[in-house]
Design an enzyme around this catalytic site. Structure first.
Site, PDB file in Angstrom:
ATOM      1  N   LEU A 192       0.863  -1.173   0.000  1.00 15.85           N
ATOM      2  CA  LEU A 192       0.000   0.000   0.000  1.00 15.85           C
ATOM      3  C   LEU A 192       0.901   1.225   0.000  1.00 15.85           C
ATOM      4  CD1 LEU A 192      -2.716  -0.875   2.705  1.00 15.85           C
ATOM      5  CD2 LEU A 192      -2.976  -0.953   0.229  1.00 15.85           C
ATOM      6  N   ASP A 193       0.471   2.300  -0.683  1.00 20.12           N
ATOM      7  CA  ASP A 193       1.238   3.547  -0.625  1.00 20.12           C
ATOM      8  C   ASP A 193       1.421   3.971   0.823  1.00 20.12           C
ATOM      9  OD1 ASP A 193       1.272   3.654  -3.356  1.00 20.12           O
ATOM     10  OD2 ASP A 193      -0.360   5.103  -3.522  1.00 20.12           O
ATOM     11  N   GLN A 194       2.512   4.675   1.112  1.00 20.16           N
ATOM     12  CA  GLN A 194       2.776   5.142   2.467  1.00 20.16           C
ATOM     13  C   GLN A 194       1.607   5.970   2.999  1.00 20.16           C
ATOM     14  OE1 GLN A 194       6.407   7.369   2.895  1.00 20.16           O
ATOM     15  NE2 GLN A 194       6.253   7.527   5.097  1.00 20.16           N
TER      16      GLN A 194
END
Length: 531
Positions: A378-380
């Site tokens: 998942l994106d940060q």
């Protein structure tokens, strides 16, 4: 307690402790006061750049604010009222000026070679010859059809020597067409080949110049990294080269945050809060008056060292992370599902200061931690469900399900505006420009297919709550599909143009369904949307 909107953070190289310096509502208000000052002086509008303010505490307990700009300000590195540059640049000033002059010369030479008049001449002549050949081919094809028809008629009406003579005449006409075509191709080659040779030589020279430019840039970068010396609050002083022996991008050390923290450390000032913002002409994703986080390439790798030695304060200043915790929502002997908070990496990054992540925390927490393998990312900035496998066999089977699009995922987002459709499917080809990572763009020539179903859940004032179901898994797929496909960015997504005041990216991986390879059944997991 003052509201905190962001943390500058990094791990202390000595202790491994995660240190954090907040960007508070107070320091943002101070920064806006500086913006008002900049707005009144046209000198600050000539070029776009980052500016920073640092609230510090003097040994006497008194508080004051120091300010810095990135790089040069109207060509000057030292400007009254602003923090001076980090020492070291003056030692290589002459070498830097010479190298920059060489780089400018190379740049102009490359431009001249790219704009070579022969290139346009070649394109025009090539197009003309292509058209002539096409016209000739069309004419020859029509003549060939006519000759074939004539041969059939002659064979039915003539015999003997008369037929032989007539057929020979048709064969001669065919050979004449072939000769005409070869002559035109020969003429084309005689005209275009000299131009092509010039263009090829120019392209070879451009490649050589680019390699020369790359070598000069790397040499200058190495000189600067060896000359720049940073100090932390332990009183330790290291060069950029010592801090990051594998190299850092050009410009590292010239950003606001390192300049402010170095100045504070060398003047015995205790940092309490810091903020950085863009002012001047917009550039890329940078918008005037917006606050930004530490840049991932230049500043973030230095944060752990720069913040080291600051004594934690219970009410302000550098603090340890207590609010950002990963939550395990499911686990068995084969896999773990985590509700990842926004702002935490899924897996460790390349640098020492980007090691804190869901994976690294679980590896430190669990007895079998070193066996853990991330199934996806998942994106940060995105929160929600993240799957971690506890063995290679489970990792393989789950990864295969992701690759074959057999995993059902549901995301929830708040869009920073209204959409015109309540539901539908978004299909756009996405491409990540290697020169502008991690930004993704729609590219109908190079892009990879990406498909997302969407459904409006509710209207919330000026905003829209939406459910996304991605059918493919491209980088930033939902963020681009919202910004381009629906024409409304996700709230808090500054990378793709959101200017609204938001404390996070409002995107959450809410649900996931997949086939458990060991339990031989489908699991459906949910994590409540936190916004």
């Amino acid at each position: 307690m003052c509201q905190i909107n962001y943390y500058y953070e990094g791990r202390c190289p000595q202790t491994g402790e995660l240190l954090r310096l907040p960007r508070t509502a107070l320091i943002e208000a101070i920064a806006r006061g500086l913006m008002n000052y900049l707005a009144r002086d046209e000198r600050y509008a000539r070029e776009g750049k980052m500016y920073g303010v640092l609230l510090v505490e003097l040994p006497s307990g008194e508080q004051k604010v120091i300010q810095a700009f990135s790089g040069l300000l109207n060509g000057q590195s030292v400007v009254e009222g602003w923090v001076p540059p980090i020492p070291g640049r003056e030692a290589i000033a002459l070498s830097e000026a010479e190298t920059l002059a060489k780089l400018e010369t190379i740049k102009q030479e490359i431009i001249n070679l790219q704009e070579l008049p022969e290139r346009q001449q070649y394109e025009i002549l090539s197009a003309e010859f292509t058209q002539q050949l096409q016209v000739m081919s069309d004419r020859h094809r029509e003549c060939r059809y006519q000759r074939q028809a004539q041969r059939q008629i002659l064979g039915e009406t003539l015999t003997g020597e008369v037929l032989t003579t007539a057929l020979a005449e048709l064969d001669a006409a065919s050979r004449k067409d072939g000769i005409e075509r070869r002559q035109l191709k020969r003429q084309r080659d005689e005209v275009l080949q000299p131009l092509q040779q010039l263009i090829t030589a120019a392209d070879t020279k451009i490649r050589e110049l680019k390699q020369q430019r790359k070598t000069l840039s790397r040499q200058l970068q190495a000189q600067m990294h060896a000359a720049y010396s940073l100090m932390n609050f332990f009183g330790q002083s290291l060069t950029l080269q010592q801090l990051m022996p594998d190299g850092l991008p050009t410009g590292t050390g010239d950003c606001c945050a390192p300049k402010l923290l170095h100045y504070a450390a060398t003047h015995h000032l205790k940092p309490l809060a810091m903020a950085e913002f863009w002012w001047g002409k917009s550039s890329g994703d940078k918008v005037q008056g917006e606050f930004y986080e530490a840049c991932a390439e230049r500043c973030q790798p230095l944060m752990g060292f720069l913040l080291s030695g600051i004594k934690p304060n219970s009410s302000r200043g550098v603090v340890s992370p207590s609010a950002t915790r990963e939550e395990i929502i499911y686990q068995d002997e084969w896999l773990i599902a985590v509700n990842k908070p926004a702002g935490l990496l899924s897996v460790p990054g390349r640098y020492r200061d980007t090691q804190d992540s869901v994976l690294s925390r679980l590896r430190n927490l669990l007895a079998d931690g070193m066996n853990l393998l991330p199934v996806h990312r998942l994106d940060q900035e995105t929160s929600g469900i993240l799957l971690i496998a506890r063995d290679r066999n489970t990792h393989y089977h789950l990864s295969q399900q992701f690759q074959q699009r057999q995993v059902h995922k549901v995301y929830e987002a708040i869009l920073a505006g209204a959409v015109t459709q309540n539901h539908g499917v978004i299909e756009l080809p996405l491409w990540g420009n290697p020169q502008n990572r991690p930004y993704q763009q729609v590219d109908w020539q190079h892009g990879k297919p990406s498909v997302t179903k969407f459904q409006v859940i509710a209207k919330e004032g000026e905003y829209t709550r939406v459910e996304f179901i991605p059918l493919t898994g491209r980088t930033h797929q939902l963020r681009v599909h919202a910004a381009v496909g629906l024409g409304v960015v996700i709230l808090g997504d500054r990378l793709y143009g959101c200017n609204a005041n938001a404390n996070r990216l409002h995107l959450h991986a809410r649900e996931i369904s997949f086939y458990h390879p060991q339990l031989a059944k489908t699991l459906h997991l949910q994590a409540t949307t936190p916004f």
